[in-house]
Design a protein around this motif. Structure first.
Motif, mmCIF file in Angstrom:
data_model
loop_
_atom_site.group_PDB
_atom_site.id
_atom_site.type_symbol
_atom_site.label_atom_id
_atom_site.label_comp_id
_atom_site.label_asym_id
_atom_site.label_seq_id
_atom_site.Cartn_x
_atom_site.Cartn_y
_atom_site.Cartn_z
ATOM 1 N N LYS A 1 39.896 -15.261 20.205
ATOM 2 C CA LYS A 1 38.405 -15.814 20.182
ATOM 3 C C LYS A 1 38.648 -17.341 19.116
ATOM 4 N N GLU A 2 39.511 -17.330 18.087
ATOM 5 C CA GLU A 2 39.795 -18.294 17.278
ATOM 6 C C GLU A 2 40.415 -19.566 18.088
ATOM 7 N N LEU A 3 41.390 -18.954 18.902
ATOM 8 C CA LEU A 3 42.305 -19.954 19.762
ATOM 9 C C LEU A 3 41.517 -20.632 20.814
ATOM 10 N N LEU A 4 40.766 -19.908 21.540
ATOM 11 C CA LEU A 4 39.753 -20.191 22.581
ATOM 12 C C LEU A 4 38.756 -21.263 22.168
ATOM 13 N N ALA A 5 38.391 -20.857 20.995
ATOM 14 C CA ALA A 5 37.155 -21.924 20.292
ATOM 15 C C ALA A 5 37.947 -23.407 20.058
ATOM 16 N N ARG A 6 39.050 -23.248 19.641
ATOM 17 C CA ARG A 6 39.785 -24.335 19.123
ATOM 18 C C ARG A 6 40.288 -25.149 20.589
ATOM 19 N N LEU A 7 40.615 -24.447 21.339
ATOM 20 C CA LEU A 7 41.187 -25.190 22.795
ATOM 21 C C LEU A 7 40.189 -25.758 23.600
ATOM 22 N N GLU A 8 38.870 -24.956 23.630
ATOM 23 C CA GLU A 8 37.729 -25.407 24.459
ATOM 24 C C GLU A 8 37.529 -26.781 24.795
ATOM 25 N N PRO A 9 37.316 -27.790 23.761
ATOM 26 C CA PRO A 9 37.397 -28.882 24.046
ATOM 27 C C PRO A 9 38.368 -29.697 25.074
ATOM 28 N N ILE A 10 39.390 -29.083 24.840
ATOM 29 C CA ILE A 10 40.563 -29.817 25.528
ATOM 30 C C ILE A 10 40.632 -29.256 26.897
ATOM 31 N N GLN B 1 48.587 -36.764 28.589
ATOM 32 C CA GLN B 1 47.709 -35.647 28.467
ATOM 33 C C GLN B 1 48.404 -34.616 27.643
ATOM 34 N N GLU B 2 49.099 -35.100 26.388
ATOM 35 C CA GLU B 2 49.954 -33.959 25.633
ATOM 36 C C GLU B 2 49.215 -32.892 25.081
ATOM 37 N N LYS B 3 47.859 -33.262 24.628
ATOM 38 C CA LYS B 3 47.255 -31.856 24.357
ATOM 39 C C LYS B 3 47.226 -30.722 25.236
ATOM 40 N N ILE B 4 46.852 -31.436 26.279
ATOM 41 C CA ILE B 4 46.694 -30.229 27.615
ATOM 42 C C ILE B 4 47.975 -29.594 27.877
#
Length: 334
Positions: free
Chosen positions: A239-248, A329-332
């Protein structure tokens, strides 16, 4: 008394039951084999003892589709071709079969990625037994070639990782809008937006499974992962990981329909000596509403199924991040 009755009559009953089951099994196989031989004859394949053994083996091993590479008479010469025949005419088999034929024809015509072309095909049972004859690869000329099961995965290296990611990116670049209406209609639809993606992840984590070390006892999958990987509270970490990655992942840039292979794995690659790679088995090609999630599925499947080759997995990671970095697009990619 019951024991005596069972002892007297059960053997005969069981023999009769076994014989009936065996006859039904043989009849089913014979029908399947006759179906295959009819197509092979109509399509002028050269059949010898070696080919008969393959037919026997591949119509009795539980596979849904028969396939083989054999020589076919074309005009005044014989050419090696790949042939594939579905076991029956059910929609469950024919829809993926049609999907594979039509996407290969599109890819070949538009030179989207490297692929073997369709020579002749039929996916309509009204026109006869469904089959496809395709161009095949040079036999006995590639060190790796086809990968069967885990055999050959250990030979994959940085070179093959680069070529695989290259082909996968080209495949994902195919525009959904450019596909013929008939093909778009039969693409597999995946739960493609971000909310559906999250829901699928937690559906699998909560799914009850019977692990090999659980002695037949069912337990939630996330509990199995915690025990086997030594990671506590894996659902909360997800859940924490998905919350952090959601904006990307769920950015406006990624909310674009994307084609997806759907079954990426080392044994769905053909590897040439040059390191060039072709993607195989396009039965599960479909569409995601988010192009980042499409890559997550295909890359994730390929990486997970390369579990026996750490060097190749690490190379895949590095190549993917580098590819996205070059596109800004390094973040993605990460």
């Amino acid at each position: 008394v019951l024991a005596l009755i069972f002892k007297k009559f059960a053997p005969g009953f069981l023999d009769s039951f076994r014989q009936k089951s065996y006859n039904e099994f043989v009849n089913k196989l014979t029908k399947y084999q006759n179906r295959v031989y009819k197509v092979l004859a109509e399509q002028k394949f050269v059949i010898g003892d070696a080919e008969r053994k393959i037919v026997q083996k591949r119509t009795t091993n539980g596979r849904r589709y028969f396939f083989m590479v054999a020589k076919r008479v074309e005009g005044n010469k014989t050419v090696e071709r790949f042939i594939k025949v579905p076991e029956n005419n059910t929609k469950k088999l024919l829809l993926p079969f049609q999907r594979q034929i039509e996407i290969v024809q599109y890819i070949k015509a538009h030179k989207a990625i490297n692929t073997r072309g369709v020579v002749v095909s039929n996916y309509d049972p009204k026109r006869g037994i469904p089959f496809v004859v395709m161009e095949t690869f040079p036999t006995n000329k590639s060190k790796i070639g086809f990968i069967e099961g885990d055999k050959g995965v250990e030979l994959l290296s940085v070179r093959e990782a680069m070529q695989t990611i290259n082909q996968l990116h080209k495949f994902h670049s195919i525009s959904i809008q450019s596909l013929p209406a008939r093909l778009k209609k039969i693409l597999k639809t995946y739960p493609g937006d971000y909310k559906s993606f999250k829901r699928e992840i937690f559906r699998y984590l909560n799914k009850k499974v019977k692990p090999l070390d659980g002695r037949g006892k069912a337990e939630p999958f996330h509990k199995v992962l915690e025990r086997r990987l030594g990671i506590l509270e894996i659902k909360n970490k997800a859940k924490e990981l998905l919350a952090r990655l959601e904006p990307i992942i769920d950015s406006k840039q990624n909310r674009v329909p994307s084609i997806v292979h759907g079954d990426m794995a080392p044994n769905n690659l053909y590897v040439f000596n040059s390191g060039d790679v072709e993607l195989l088995d396009l039965e599960w090609v479909g569409m995601f509403k988010n192009k980042a999630i499409a890559m997550i599925l295909d890359f994730g499947n390929l990486r997970a199924r390369s579990w026996s080759n750490e060097k190749f997995r690490n190379a895949l990671d590095n190549v993917l991040v580098t590819t996205y970095r070059k596109a800004g697009q390094e973040k993605i990619g990460k």
